[in-house]
Design an enzyme around this catalytic site. Structure first.
Site, PDB file in Angstrom:
ATOM      1  CB  THR A 295       0.888 -27.165  -0.474  1.00  9.62           C
ATOM      2  OG1 THR A 295      -0.466 -27.532  -0.712  1.00  9.62           O
ATOM      3  CG2 THR A 295       0.933 -26.092   0.574  1.00  9.62           C
TER       4      THR A 295
ATOM      5  CD1 TRP B 140       0.481 -43.309  19.265  1.00 12.01           C
ATOM      6  CD2 TRP B 140       0.134 -43.771  17.114  1.00 12.01           C
ATOM      7  NE1 TRP B 140      -0.816 -43.006  18.970  1.00 12.01           N
ATOM      8  CE2 TRP B 140      -1.069 -43.274  17.670  1.00 12.01           C
ATOM      9  CE3 TRP B 140       0.151 -44.133  15.762  1.00 12.01           C
ATOM     10  CZ2 TRP B 140      -2.233 -43.132  16.920  1.00 12.01           C
ATOM     11  CZ3 TRP B 140      -1.012 -43.996  15.023  1.00 12.01           C
ATOM     12  CH2 TRP B 140      -2.178 -43.499  15.596  1.00 12.01           C
TER      13      TRP B 140
ATOM     14  CE  LYS C 125      -3.143 -46.788  17.553  1.00 10.14           C
ATOM     15  NZ  LYS C 125      -4.482 -46.280  17.755  1.00 10.14           N
TER      16      LYS C 125
ATOM     17  CD  GLU D  70      -0.195 -25.388   4.214  1.00 12.43           C
ATOM     18  OE1 GLU D  70       1.057 -25.454   4.360  1.00 12.43           O
ATOM     19  OE2 GLU D  70      -0.871 -26.331   3.757  1.00 12.43           O
TER      20      GLU D  70
END
Ligand code: ADP
Length: 540
Positions: A185, A445, A440, A329
């Protein structure tokens, strides 16, 4: 009591053998780095794969050896996928867009024995070679006539390896959990991490994609993988296409809207797969020409969120958009958003609403949401949580990297995706953010993806990103960074106005920064890490 059916190991080589027997005329068309177009079939390819496999054995390649590739999408790269894994070695695809430092790290970490490279990469390799393992040999993926002048010592020529070898082979049997492919990755933090696919995981992934994306993966269909063979196995297409009898049209290195349009038109591509940025380019071309490429009817888009504007543009033209989500993954497919038949007749805007979600899971991949303490959250379509996955096509740990492995698995063995998402009662996943990209503000959020989606609906915006910047009063505030279309000059007030109509006041970014071009990662996504370094750290 044990079942009494035969047990044959699942093997990647069986996919190409099956295609050669069943879909012998299925095509592989490649725009070559040599400049011309090359055409072949699954039957011919199976023969060349056998010759390459013999040649590799002749070079001493054995069980578990890592064989690297540094190449665009093309038939030789495809042949390597099968020949290398077929003899029990590991095909390690390297992303050429990685930095020199990252490439040096992974070639040494993987301890590659051979590196197969397209002509394009010879100059780069001349510089990198001294930093690679001393016994690594380089093979240039071309024929004798096109071999370049190079300072690289002892380079081999691809076609020489096949020359004189028999076009038949008895593929060896080995346990199906044998390693077959390796992909690192991009590693936005720390060193790149390797996902080591097995024969079993690869074949199961291919079967899974064929049953969930059947409109594209079927006999006679023509598919254009813009997704590169050098990253996450081009989303599994080199395996799913031969398994289903679909043809592959490999575009080579030119991925601008106009080159893609012409290739798709000429080759009557039905389904094209790639990240959102590529499709914006193609859509501009479609609008300029006032028509679709001939035969075109489907895109599979993923890697980052497809914006509402993108989905709407294609669906309006009658092109089905299949929004998919996954990770390196996960081989990579996790979910896909083909709509159930009952939704097919919904009005356009309702369909587009639905398609903004990342869709339903692929067989074999389980999903769960948990809170910060690891407690399960409901799949009610409203409660966002950390998304974990489990399944036969999901990694069980990073290659030779226990430090990177430990933090990403929970006590039950599920893999932490790093994404924040909701899942609704019908099983539709909606990714709202990466956990590290969350904003945040005053304890609440804010979803950067929601804001980006709205901003993308402004006709003057080519691309955008929302990042968190530190704030004395609110801890963090969202900052919007916009790349305008070449022919447009969108105004700050217009864009903020769009947001004010759609989200709560406190979620609207305080400022808009216009940039010439947003920084991109090696896999074609906007690099929020670089943006944070530039803007968030400045303001801190
Ligand atoms: P790459 O190496 O191609 O960047 P990664 O495996 O790092 O691939 O990327 C996986 C991540 O990309 C996911 O965890 C998710 O954050 C993001 N992603 C992929 N597809 C989508 C999608 N359809 N919508 C939103 N985010 C996506």
């Amino acid at each position: 009591m044990k079942g009494m059916m035969m047990h044959r190991p699942l093997k990647i080589a069986d996919l190409i053998t099956f295609a050669a027997d069943t879909y012998p005329d299925g095509e592989i068309v490649s725009v070559r780095t040599e400049g011309d177009i090359h055409r072949t079939t699954y039957r011919e390819t199976a023969g060349r794969v056998a010759r390459l496999a013999h040649g590799l054995r002749g070079l001493g390649v054995g069980d578990g050896d890592r064989i690297a590739t540094l190449a665009w999408n093309g038939y030789r790269h495809f042949e390597l996928y099968y020949a290398v894994s077929g003899i029990g070695a590991v095909c390690h695809t390297i992303n050429p867009r990685l930095s020199a430092e990252q490439m040096i790290y992974i070639v040494n970490h993987a301890q590659d024995r051979l590196l197969f490279a397209d002509l394009t990469f010879v100059p780069a390799l001349e510089k990198l070679r001294p930093h690679f393992p001393a016994d690594l040999r380089i093979v240039i993926m071309t024929d004798r006539a096109h071999m370049p002048e190079t300072t690289l010592e002892g380079v081999l020529c691809y076609e020489d390896i096949l020359d004189g070898q028999p076009a038949e082979i008895d593929w060896p049997d080995f346990p199906e959990d044998r390693a077959a492919g390796l992909c690192y990755t991009s590693g936005t933090t720390g060193n790149p991490k390797g996902t080591l696919y097995s024969h079993r995981s690869t074949v199961l992934h291919a079967l899974g994609m064929c049953v969930t994306i059947p409109q594209a993966l079927k006999e006679g269909s023509r598919i254009l993988p813009v997704v590169p063979l050098f990253h996450v196995n081009a989303w599994g297409l080199p395996y799913g296409a031969p398994l289903s009898g679909a043809s592959l049209i490999f575009p080579g290195a030119a991925l601008d809207g106009s080159s893609l349009f012409e290739l798709m038109d000429r080759e009557k591509v039905f389904s094209a797969w790639g990240v959102p940025t590529v499709w914006m380019g193609l859509m501009n071309e479609i609008r300029q020409r006032g028509r679709l490429p001939e035969g075109f009817g489907d895109i599979v888009v993923g890697g980052s969120a497809a914006s509402r504007a993108l989905i709407e543009a294609f669906e309006t033209e009658g092109v089905n958009v299949c929004h998919a989500w996954g990770m390196t993954e996960m081989s990579p497919l996790g979910t896909q958003c083909n709509l159930p038949p009952a939704m097919a007749d919904l009005p356009l805007d309702r369909r587009v609403d639905r398609k903004q979600s990342q869709g339903r899971r692929v067989f074999g991949v389980e999903l769960k949401l948990v809170d910060d303490a690891g407690k399960r959250l409901p799949h009610d379509g409203a409660t966002p949580g950390h998304l974990y996955v489990r399944g036969n096509t999901v990694t069980s740990g990073y290659y030779e990297d226990p430090d990177a492995t430990a933090p990403v698995f929970d006590a039950e063995g599920w893999f932490c995706t790093g994404d924040i998402a909701t899942i609704d009662p019908d099983g539709f996943l909606a990714v709202t953010d990466r956990s590290k990209d969350l904003i945040k503000s005053g304890g609440e959020w804010i979803s950067s993806l929601d804001l980006e989606n709205i901003v993308m609906s402004h006709p003057g915006v080519a691309s955008c990103a929302v990042i968190a910047v530190p704030d004395v009063k609110w801890e963090e505030r969202p900052l919007l960074i916009v790349q305008a279309r070449e022919d447009a000059q969108p105004q700050k007030e217009e864009i903020l106005g769009l947001l004010q109509d759609r989200v709560a006041r406190w979620q609207v970014p305080d400022d808009v920064v216009f940039v010439e071009a947003l920084p991109m990662t090696a896999t074609g996504k906007v690099s929020k890490l670089m943006l944070r370094q530039q803007y968030a750290e400045d303001s801190a």
